[in-house]
Design a protein around this motif. Structure first.
Motif: not given
Length: 169
Positions: A53-67, A8-21
């Motif tokens: 989160m954006v900076a950290d994910f680029a180097a170490k993709p282990t903390y995800f946005i749940f979409e 039911r989910l997509i787990l992905r890296g953070p994006k600047p457009t995630d701010l409102d959510d």
């Protein structure tokens, strides 16, 4: 970019457009009831967290946005060396989404790192989170009083650990 897909989910890296959510989550007193900081009163606090989160994910993709259905409903994963954490908007509680997401994150961490175990700290009053971690195989390893002071109220912490499975060594 690393992306994990569950039923039911997509787990992905953070994006600047995630701010409102994300602000909807971090400003929600129920979502933040057991978090280690007070609810965010201003978007700039959430923006700082998102930028990190954006900076950290680029180097170490282990903390995800749940979409879910195109909306951010939570986030979680390994936020520092072997430390697991997560948060979910209350509108999505009690649906098994956090379990689904964290199970995928754990599988990803075992597949991409050499950590001998994962650990999580949580407020002992957070029965839902403790039940989730227990379902995933975590066991309690410790307790500490007065670990966080938020708005002049102290909270305690319990610590839980999940050893790396022998077939993932």
């Amino acid at each position: 970019m690393t992306t994990l897909i569950t039923k039911r989910l997509i787990l992905r890296g953070p994006k600047p457009t995630d701010l409102d959510d994300l602000f909807a989550i971090f400003s929600n007193p129920d979502a933040m009831a057991y978090w280690s900081t007070a609810p965010h009163e201003h978007r700039d606090v959430t923006q700082e967290r998102l930028d990190k989160m954006v900076a950290d994910f680029a180097a170490k993709p282990t903390y995800f946005i749940f979409e879910r259905a195109g909306r951010v409903v939570g986030m979680g994963g390994m936020f520092s060396e072997g430390d697991l954490g997560y948060i979910l908007h209350p509108d999505h509680w009690r649906q098994g989404l956090a379990t689904e997401a964290i199970r995928a994150v754990i599988d990803h961490v075992w597949a991409t790192t050499a950590y001998p175990h994962l650990q999580a700290g949580l407020d002992p009053r957070n029965a839902g989170s403790k039940a989730l971690l227990t379902r995933l195989g975590f066991v309690q390893t410790g307790f500490e009083a007065n670990t966080h002071c938020i708005n002049d109220a102290w909270s305690d912490s319990i610590y839980m650990m999940l050893p790396r499975p022998k077939d993932r060594a």
